[in-house]
Design a protein around this motif. Structure first.
Motif, mmCIF file in Angstrom:
data_model
loop_
_atom_site.group_PDB
_atom_site.id
_atom_site.type_symbol
_atom_site.label_atom_id
_atom_site.label_comp_id
_atom_site.label_asym_id
_atom_site.label_seq_id
_atom_site.Cartn_x
_atom_site.Cartn_y
_atom_site.Cartn_z
ATOM 1 N N TYR A 112 0.812 -1.221 0.000
ATOM 2 C CA TYR A 112 0.000 0.000 0.000
ATOM 3 C C TYR A 112 0.847 1.273 0.000
ATOM 4 N N ASN A 113 2.163 1.105 -0.079
ATOM 5 C CA ASN A 113 3.082 2.260 -0.068
ATOM 6 C C ASN A 113 2.771 3.171 1.114
ATOM 7 N N ARG A 130 -9.977 -7.632 7.600
ATOM 8 C CA ARG A 130 -10.124 -6.287 7.046
ATOM 9 C C ARG A 130 -8.766 -5.617 6.866
ATOM 10 N N ILE A 131 -8.628 -4.873 5.796
ATOM 11 C CA ILE A 131 -7.468 -4.014 5.564
ATOM 12 C C ILE A 131 -8.001 -2.657 5.133
ATOM 13 N N ILE A 132 -7.554 -1.620 5.812
ATOM 14 C CA ILE A 132 -8.004 -0.258 5.499
ATOM 15 C C ILE A 132 -6.792 0.600 5.209
ATOM 16 N N LEU A 137 -4.130 11.640 8.900
ATOM 17 C CA LEU A 137 -5.089 12.492 9.593
ATOM 18 C C LEU A 137 -6.336 11.703 9.985
ATOM 19 N N GLU A 138 -6.822 10.875 9.066
ATOM 20 C CA GLU A 138 -8.002 10.075 9.363
ATOM 21 C C GLU A 138 -7.690 9.008 10.406
ATOM 22 N N THR A 193 -4.725 -3.352 9.581
ATOM 23 C CA THR A 193 -5.426 -4.628 9.482
ATOM 24 C C THR A 193 -5.994 -4.997 10.839
ATOM 25 N N ASP A 194 -7.109 -5.706 10.821
ATOM 26 C CA ASP A 194 -7.692 -6.124 12.098
ATOM 27 C C ASP A 194 -7.101 -7.448 12.585
#
Length: 316
Positions: A112-113, A130-132, A137-138, A193-194
């Motif tokens: 994901y760099n 899950r991968i976000i 900032l978020e 990741t969870d």
């Protein structure tokens, strides 16, 4: 495999002779091979320092640094200054990591760099793979609202360049929150990741395992986070204020349960609660625990003291 970048694993060590072997074994057993494992003996008074030297004889990737006691932040900073890797991972010396922890975080960071790759503690949330990928900032916002991401310095992999301007503040509790939350807004991309990759061990002698007035440092830390958000990141202000409210609730409860209900410290917490509660009450991002605390505070300080005596709290 030889082309994999070097990753520095920094392990501050202080009086953990009963935990250190398991911690280091979990690191030397990683599926990611190209590691330098930096054990920083922070002036231990038990056999931990000697154990570090013995462990280094077992694995050539281990480097031992002995120094006078300066606390967790000072030990981490000492390791950062001497790290040679392209990435850094922090592991506390009474904890362990799962066998694929570092390889998983490295794969996420490269795919994901991302500047930081993060996981969870001991199945703190339901692992659904899950991968976000999100902005720093978020990520800071989610940590401040205490949803699915935590502000620990551990369970994360950092690119080394992030430490060109940032270090841990010495001599305070909650140094992780102070460091991570102020670092994140400057970062372009974070991946989370969870998956539970870090095993956190709560010891009775640990910093957060017992109550002391030093735990009130969290109020200063959250005050600084609010000030930084107000000056540079207004987007974070509602979340920063809610995190301060959460800290004030928890410290107020702990003060009441430990004989400080009428102290200036409890009064400071109460003033924070009164100043911040209404903005959080109508904020849809605020977790239920905080909203229940707000409702319990509306009848007044004495009522909240009674609630504190009945229910209590164990974390901030």
């Amino acid at each position: 495999m030889s082309q994999l970048p070097l990753i520095s694993v920094i392990v501050p060590v202080y009086n953990v002779e009963g935990y250190l072997d398991a911690c280091v074994t979990s690191i030397t057993s990683q599926s990611y091979p190209n590691l330098e494992i930096i054990l920083i003996d922070d002036g231990s008074t038990d056999h931990s320092g000697d154990m570090c030297d013995s462990l280094a004889l077992r694995d050539s990737r281990i480097r031992v640094l002995h120094k006078p006691n300066g606390g967790l932040s000072d030990a981490r900073n000492h390791g950062i200054d001497r790290a040679q890797g392209s990435f850094i991972v922090f592991v506390d010396s009474d904890d362990t990591i799962t066998p694929n922890a570092i390889s998983t975080l490295y794969s996420l960071a490269t795919e994901y760099n991302a500047d930081i790759a993060m996981a969870t503690f001991n199945n703190h949330c339901a692992c659904r793979g899950r991968i976000i990928s999100l902005s720093g900032l978020e990520a800071a916002k989610r940590m401040l609202y205490q949803t699915d991401m935590d502000s620990s310095a551990c369970n994360k992999l950092y690119r080394i360049n992030l430490f060109s301007r940032h270090r841990f503040t010495k001599g305070i509790y909650y140094e992780d929150m102070d460091f991570v939350i102020n670092l994140l807004p400057e970062i372009k991309k974070v991946v989370w990741t969870d998956r539970s990759l870090y095993n956190y061990a709560m010891r009775q002698a640990s910093i957060t395992g017992n109550f002391s007035l030093k735990r009130l440092d969290v109020l200063d830390v959250t005050d600084r986070i609010i000030a930084n958000a107000a000056a540079h990141y207004p987007y974070l202000l509602p979340a920063a204020r809610d995190r301060s409210l959460s800290a004030s609730f928890n410290m107020f409860v702990l003060l009441c349960r430990n004989g400080y209900a009428n102290s200036p410290h409890a009064l400071r917490c109460w003033r924070n609660i009164k100043a911040l509660r209404l903005s959080s009450l109508f904020n849809p991002h605020v977790r239920l625990k905080n909203k229940l605390g707000i409702l319990a505070s509306l009848p007044g300080r004495r009522f909240l003291q009674c609630v504190a005596a009945i229910f209590g709290s164990s974390a901030s």
